[in-house]
Design a protein around this motif. Structure first.
Motif, PDB file in Angstrom:
ATOM      1  N   ASP A 152      -0.356  -7.655   3.144  1.00 53.28           N
ATOM      2  CA  ASP A 152      -0.256  -6.252   3.558  1.00 53.28           C
ATOM      3  C   ASP A 152      -0.689  -6.087   5.013  1.00 53.28           C
ATOM      4  OD1 ASP A 152       0.484  -5.703   0.961  1.00 53.28           O
ATOM      5  OD2 ASP A 152      -1.505  -5.018   0.340  1.00 53.28           O
ATOM      6  N   VAL A 153      -1.769  -6.753   5.350  1.00 46.53           N
ATOM      7  CA  VAL A 153      -2.304  -6.634   6.701  1.00 46.53           C
ATOM      8  C   VAL A 153      -1.315  -7.246   7.699  1.00 46.53           C
ATOM      9  CG1 VAL A 153      -4.205  -7.293   8.229  1.00 46.53           C
ATOM     10  CG2 VAL A 153      -4.669  -6.678   5.835  1.00 46.53           C
TER      11      VAL A 153
ATOM     12  N   ALA B 288       0.811  -1.222   0.000  1.00 47.36           N
ATOM     13  CA  ALA B 288       0.000   0.000   0.000  1.00 47.36           C
ATOM     14  C   ALA B 288       0.844   1.272   0.000  1.00 47.36           C
ATOM     15  CB  ALA B 288      -0.987   0.014   1.170  1.00 47.36           C
ATOM     16  N   ALA B 289       2.126   1.150  -0.368  1.00 45.30           N
ATOM     17  CA  ALA B 289       2.974   2.344  -0.399  1.00 45.30           C
ATOM     18  C   ALA B 289       2.764   3.143  -1.683  1.00 45.30           C
ATOM     19  CB  ALA B 289       4.445   1.952  -0.267  1.00 45.30           C
TER      20      ALA B 289
ATOM     21  N   ALA C 297      -1.130   1.746   7.892  1.00 46.18           N
ATOM     22  CA  ALA C 297      -2.416   1.345   8.477  1.00 46.18           C
ATOM     23  C   ALA C 297      -3.543   2.201   7.911  1.00 46.18           C
ATOM     24  CB  ALA C 297      -2.347   1.465   9.992  1.00 46.18           C
ATOM     25  N   GLY C 298      -3.297   3.504   7.832  1.00 45.45           N
ATOM     26  CA  GLY C 298      -4.326   4.405   7.308  1.00 45.45           C
ATOM     27  C   GLY C 298      -4.703   4.050   5.880  1.00 45.45           C
ATOM     28  N   ARG C 299      -3.698   3.764   5.079  1.00 38.27           N
ATOM     29  CA  ARG C 299      -3.987   3.462   3.666  1.00 38.27           C
ATOM     30  C   ARG C 299      -4.752   2.150   3.518  1.00 38.27           C
ATOM     31  NH1 ARG C 299       1.100   5.387  -0.034  1.00 38.27           N
ATOM     32  NH2 ARG C 299       1.359   7.419   0.958  1.00 38.27           N
TER      33      ARG C 299
ATOM     34  N   ARG D 147      -7.273  -4.762  -3.608  1.00 31.41           N
ATOM     35  CA  ARG D 147      -5.858  -4.391  -3.701  1.00 31.41           C
ATOM     36  C   ARG D 147      -5.106  -4.693  -2.413  1.00 31.41           C
ATOM     37  NH1 ARG D 147      -4.757   1.173  -6.808  1.00 31.41           N
ATOM     38  NH2 ARG D 147      -6.407   1.069  -8.355  1.00 31.41           N
ATOM     39  N   VAL D 148      -5.830  -4.836  -1.329  1.00 29.43           N
ATOM     40  CA  VAL D 148      -5.174  -5.126  -0.058  1.00 29.43           C
ATOM     41  C   VAL D 148      -5.035  -6.641   0.071  1.00 29.43           C
ATOM     42  CG1 VAL D 148      -5.322  -4.907   2.433  1.00 29.43           C
ATOM     43  CG2 VAL D 148      -6.221  -3.083   0.968  1.00 29.43           C
TER      44      VAL D 148
END
Lengths: 490, 490
Positions: free
Chosen positions: A179-180, A50-51, A159-161, A174-175
């Protein structure tokens, strides 16, 4: 590196905009320059989940004509891909000369994920890092520009994204679970990423850590590094590359002219008996290596009309056709010539449990390409080392690598050429080029001697097949293959 | 067919031996003939599990030089392969001209397995059979020899072989669970195989049922059919192929010279607003089609300098680069030219959920290839039908297929050529060929009119983009794409 990294000051919005515009214009011009100079550019974008890697690539490629780039989004390797050396799927995607490849995460992502999940232990990790460094160096040594970016964001930002993406059903896909997981193990990931970046930060392919908090600014950082990198590479285009010392475990080889040929014969009777016996054994071994998933790579090189084809046939005659492939290697096609000279071999590697036989091979680099001037002296001199590295990669993967030089003398060649000329069914095998090559016998012989001396390693040795009596050579090849497979399957 | 099949009388051992030898000698000669005549040969070996397909292929290829054949052993499609039209992985493997491909089971195996397991219902089965017949006919119409063999053994024979293989740990891996299942449901399989053979037994690609009880005899049956087939194909090499009536649901298209261009303009203000709005929509739709796994194929054709590149950029500018690929299509490379002209497009299809944009396309067949004489009249006349079929295949698979003709007039082209000539950064876009093509404007226009008339189908319609005002054309393209995707995602 990540831990010591100091966040760069972010310029004012207007300045970002102006500098972006300047970089975009520059890239538009560079696009044509690198087309002219045939410079291939590989851009690897790694970083936190998520960057914003994908969307940065999306914005950057808007400045490039679609004819000049490809984007690959690399997921975890498929079951099929896991049956090849891990670099294979990356090597397959290297750009053609004059073009860009953008990779949305790549070998760093794969290695660090497998480190975090415990699939790779310390020793495996070290081997992977070595492979990566070799891979990157082989590309840059062969004229590739390799640019590596790491998109960095803080735990909080990530986390926000992730939450924002999850809230919308059109973007939730997309997540990834990765990522989590990453976010809840941020510090552990940071350690692993940091170590990897340190381990693979080389002068010819250095890392750029990108502050990815702000999208525009992240784009600017990449664009400016890209422009600078291209300028440097264009400027250095004609420089020769340092030759590395050939430090591999070498096996001593005789000079070709010392190889005794006339006495190496076999009776028809003996030939028949041994052929049957050895083919039977090989058939069984082929089954077993299929079961045990051992890959095998066999290289045939030799003088024209030395009997490579017939020799290969006796090998494959014993094997299940579902488990091997013969790759006849002619001069490269345009899309092959436009890439690293090993590309067309990386893309022809066998799956594990399979056998690939190369009828001529990458050794063309130090024979025909050297002697016909198809590459520079620096290129072919470097190639001894590069080919040793390539075969080491195969050997580390678990492959049995065998190389045959099929040897005859000049008189025998003449007899066979004449026979081909006079036999209608064989005429297609004889070309004008064969005659021309024959005239250069002595320079070829010197080049071959050098090749045998410098590339016969313990893990991928050359074997000379004395082939004035073709039957003798066939039995010898079968014996060597059977012995090597028996050893590997023990 | 299978049920009515009468087992052929098996000749005496000596006769089999003698005939095999004759066939082997013949094949050795034919190998060179088909190289000269550039005849590609696709040999499909289907049949019962453990019927000896693999080992028959193994014996047959011993008679062929490894430069001239490839063997593929087709397993069930991988997860990745299932994301493409089911024929894709077979189309990828068709041989080059002058060469053989041997497939150890193929599309019959896949379709009958899925029928037996209930994955394919009646309607799906019928569609698959249609696809297969089209596929085989497209190959034979384009000069391929397609030979299909079914290796037949009795239930008892199969059971015996399975047991023999299972008894040896080195061969046990060859027995799949499918083979065992097949044997215990022999009659049900027989029904399904029989129906499939009947359904796909066509004059240009007929089935040969092989009595596979005895290995040598099975080999002989294949070898003799192979030799006869090659002889016939060599003899027929220069025959023209019947043109099929173009019965597809066509959309009426205007003649190019009736297309009003001057009035199709848009203000800068309106352009900016609409561009932003449409790109936003497209970005969202792209996410949704990724989630719903809808594949999209967009074709751009148009006059040189009509503005294809810029138009494509406005489309892709809105999309996540991980989900689309632009394929610029230049003249084919040697390995592409050596195969069916659609091969290089089959191998570039998107995965489901992805978008493939072709900057020029298969329509080159009825434009440049037609007008420059790169194919025969029979070839390009047949192509209208073949391309309609190809797109129908894509549409049946679930793809959204859109085709754009980017239209300008001759004066506008001249202005743009001149501009390119005078602008250093654009000079690379203009070649001598562009000028030569321009001289043939009128013949091209007639060919394009015919193409639009014959290939604009309801499922893959052409849209004319009036591009004297490039901005107008961009907005129109975006609107059409957005509308089509919205419809598909409903």
């Amino acid at each position: 590196m990540l831990k010591n990294w100091i966040r760069p000051a972010r310029p004012e919005k207007d300045e970002v905009k102006a500098r972006l515009k300047a970089a975009q214009e520059k890239l538009a011009v560079q696009q044509m320059q690198l087309k002219d100079k045939k410079l291939p550019v590989l851009v690897l974008i790694e970083g936190w989940g998520a960057a914003g890697k994908g969307s940065a690539i999306g914005r950057i490629i808007r400045n490039i004509d679609p004819r000049f780039f490809k984007v690959f989004s690399m997921a975890a390797p498929t079951a099929e891909e896991r049956r090849k050396p891990f670099l294979t799927r990356y090597f397959e995607k290297i750009p053609e000369e004059g073009k860009f490849t953008f990779l949305d995460s790549g070998w760093m992502d794969e290695i660090t994920k497998e480190t975090l999940s415990g699939v790779l232990d310390g020793g495996d990790y070290a081997q992977r890092v070595d492979s990566v460094k070799r891979f990157e160096r082989q590309l840059t040594d062969n004229g590739y520009l390799v640019l590596k970016f790491f998109f960095h964001i803080s735990k909080k930002e990530q986390a926000g994204r992730i939450n924002a993406l999850m809230d919308n059903k059109d973007t939730a896909w997309r997540v990834s679970r990765g990522d989590v997981w990453q976010n809840s193990h941020y510090d552990r990931c940071l350690d692993v990423f940091d170590k990897y970046l340190e381990d693979t930060n080389t002068p010819s392919a250095p890392w750029y850590i990108v502050d990815a908090k702000n999208k525009r600014f992240a784009e600017l950082q990449v664009m400016e590094a890209l422009c600078t990198g291209i300028d440097t590479a264009l400027h250095n285009g004609s420089l020769a590359v340092p030759l590395l010392q050939n430090v591999f475990p070498l096996v001593k080889m005789p000079k070709l002219r010392e190889v005794e040929l006339k006495s190496k014969t076999i009776t028809d009777e003996e030939y028949k008996t041994k052929l049957k016996e050895l083919q039977g054994k090989l058939g069984m071994l082929h089954n077993r290596l299929y079961r045990k998933r051992v890959p095998v790579v066999i290289v045939y090189e030799g003088w024209d009309a030395a009997g490579k084809g017939g020799n290969i046939k006796r090998l494959t005659g014993a094997m299940d056709p579902r488990g091997f492939e013969v790759h006849p290697i002619a001069s490269p096609e345009p899309h092959e010539k436009a890439r690293h000279y090993l590309w067309r071999f990386w893309t022809r590697l066998p799956k594990d449990g399979h056998i690939a036989i190369f009828d001529r091979s990458w050794y063309g680099r130090v024979m025909v390409e050297r002697l016909e001037g198809f590459c520079t002296e620096n290129d072919w001199q470097r190639a001894f080392y590069e080919m040793n590295e390539f075969e080491q990669e195969l050997s580390n993967w678990g492959a049995v690598v065998l190389k045959f030089w099929v040897q005859i003398d000049k008189d025998t060649q003449l007899l066979r050429f004449t026979d081909r000329q006079n036999t209608p069914a064989k005429q297609w095998k004889l070309t004008d080029e064969d005659w021309r090559n024959r005239e250069k016998w002595d320079v070829y012989e010197a080049a071959i001697d050098e090749m045998l001396e410098k590339t016969s390693t313990t893990y991928a040795p050359w074997h000379i097949l004395e082939s004035v009596d073709k039957k003798y050579a066939r039995i010898k090849a079968l014996e060597i293959v059977v012995e090597a497979l028996e050893k590997a399957l023990k």
